[in-house]
Design an enzyme around this catalytic site. Structure first.
Site, PDB file in Angstrom:
ATOM      1  N   ARG A 103       0.854  -1.182   0.000  1.00  9.56           N
ATOM      2  CA  ARG A 103       0.000   0.000   0.000  1.00  9.56           C
ATOM      3  C   ARG A 103       0.887   1.227   0.000  1.00  9.56           C
ATOM      4  O   ARG A 103       1.673   1.420   0.909  1.00  9.56           O
ATOM      5  CB  ARG A 103      -0.822  -0.017   1.297  1.00  9.56           C
ATOM      6  CG  ARG A 103      -2.258   0.169   1.101  1.00  9.56           C
ATOM      7  CD  ARG A 103      -3.065  -0.019   2.322  1.00  9.56           C
ATOM      8  NE  ARG A 103      -2.579   0.541   3.566  1.00  9.56           N
ATOM      9  CZ  ARG A 103      -3.369   0.822   4.597  1.00  9.56           C
ATOM     10  NH1 ARG A 103      -4.660   0.625   4.495  1.00  9.56           N
ATOM     11  NH2 ARG A 103      -2.894   1.285   5.710  1.00  9.56           N
ATOM     12  N   THR A 107      -0.628   7.599  -1.154  1.00 10.93           N
ATOM     13  CA  THR A 107      -1.916   7.513  -1.864  1.00 10.93           C
ATOM     14  C   THR A 107      -2.813   6.423  -1.298  1.00 10.93           C
ATOM     15  O   THR A 107      -4.020   6.415  -1.547  1.00 10.93           O
ATOM     16  CB  THR A 107      -1.685   7.171  -3.351  1.00 10.93           C
ATOM     17  OG1 THR A 107      -1.110   5.854  -3.411  1.00 10.93           O
ATOM     18  CG2 THR A 107      -0.748   8.163  -4.020  1.00 10.93           C
ATOM     19  N   ASP A 199       0.409  -3.025  12.306  1.00 10.84           N
ATOM     20  CA  ASP A 199       0.876  -3.404  10.967  1.00 10.84           C
ATOM     21  C   ASP A 199       1.237  -4.891  10.966  1.00 10.84           C
ATOM     22  O   ASP A 199       2.228  -5.298  11.587  1.00 10.84           O
ATOM     23  CB  ASP A 199       2.094  -2.549  10.593  1.00 10.84           C
ATOM     24  CG  ASP A 199       2.475  -2.756   9.139  1.00 10.84           C
ATOM     25  OD1 ASP A 199       2.755  -3.915   8.749  1.00 10.84           O
ATOM     26  OD2 ASP A 199       2.471  -1.784   8.374  1.00 10.84           O
ATOM     27  N   ASP A 202       4.821  -5.917   9.599  1.00  6.53           N
ATOM     28  CA  ASP A 202       5.904  -5.553  10.520  1.00  6.53           C
ATOM     29  C   ASP A 202       5.905  -6.444  11.750  1.00  6.53           C
ATOM     30  O   ASP A 202       6.967  -6.812  12.261  1.00  6.53           O
ATOM     31  CB  ASP A 202       5.756  -4.086  10.956  1.00  6.53           C
ATOM     32  CG  ASP A 202       6.266  -3.133   9.884  1.00  6.53           C
ATOM     33  OD1 ASP A 202       7.080  -3.551   9.052  1.00  6.53           O
ATOM     34  OD2 ASP A 202       5.826  -1.959   9.884  1.00  6.53           O
TER      35      ASP A 202
END
Ligand code: PRP
Ligand code: URA
Length: 208
Positions: A103, A107, A199, A202
């Site tokens: 991602r 944006t 996340d 991560d």
């Protein structure tokens, strides 16, 4: 499209481990894998079976085996890789394709960097895995890549989904069945799922 929310005490317990910010990389990775295995068990409940006869040491037994279509497992890189071992523990003969997407942090649009699928993808039941369905941008793009290459019979498996991501897939891929362990409340301003787990990539790979 049907959305299946898989409620099970084992899933809920393991999900609480994932959500905990104090869970370290090793335990997080193990819980993702175990959840994927449990979800795979539920998501494959409707796979067609065929009758077979098996000779036991004592007699002939009427048994059932998975019939017809074979399975392709497709993790969305990178976080989807964390779910591969769990699914393969249940379906060791599955072929594995990979779709690389991230991602864009500015944006929030998905950017493709890799796509390699089994050659006979059109003949397989395709199980796409990614722990997180947030805006649905990555999942929608991945599903489109698969369809562009002939994939038809597709199941999507996410551990946590946001209502926004589900709505997007319902609109853009109404033919795909989605299996999730939890539907969370909403997205934050950076399109992270709340309460979520942070996340996923991560935390699986220990990169933050
Ligand atoms: C995460 C996650 C999904 C995506 C979900 O991946 O694993 O692929 O975000 O967000 P979306 O529904 O809004 O597209 P990320 O882009 O962080 O990449 P990574 O797996 O490489 O960490
Ligand atoms: N990707 C993640 O890893 N987590 C989120 O909450 C949203 C997207």
């Amino acid at each position: 499209m049907s959305v299946h929310v898989l409620n099970h005490p084992l899933l809920e317990h393991k999900l609480s481990v994932l959500r905990d910010k104090n869970t370290g990389t090793r335990d997080f990775r193990a819980a993702v894998s175990e959840i994927a295995m449990l979800m795979c068990y539920e998501a494959t409940r409707d796979l067609p079976t065929k009758d077979v006869k098996v000779e036991t040491p004592l007699a002939i037994a009427d048994c059932k085996q998975i019939a017809g279509k074979k399975i392709a497992l497709v993790p969305i890189l990178r976080a989807g890789l964390g779910m591969v071992d769990g699914v393969l523990a249940m379906i060791p003969a599955a072929k594995v394709g990979h779709i690389g997407l991230y991602r864009d942090p500015e944006t929030l649009n998905p950017v493709e960097y890799y796509c390699k699928l089994p050659a006979d993808i059109e003949e397989r039941v395709i199980m796409v895995v990614d722990p997180m369905l947030a805006t649905g941008g990555s999942a929608s793009a991945a599903l489109q890549f698969i369809k562009d290459r002939g994939g038809k019979n597709i199941i999507m498996m996410n551990i946590i989904a946001a209502p926004e991501g589900i709505a997007r897939l319902e609109k853009e891929h109404p033919d795909v069945e989605i299996y999730v362990a939890a539907v969370d409340e909403k997205l934050n301003d950076h399109c992270y799922i709340l309460p979520g787990l942070g996340d996923a990539g991560d935390r699986i790979f220990g990169t933050k």
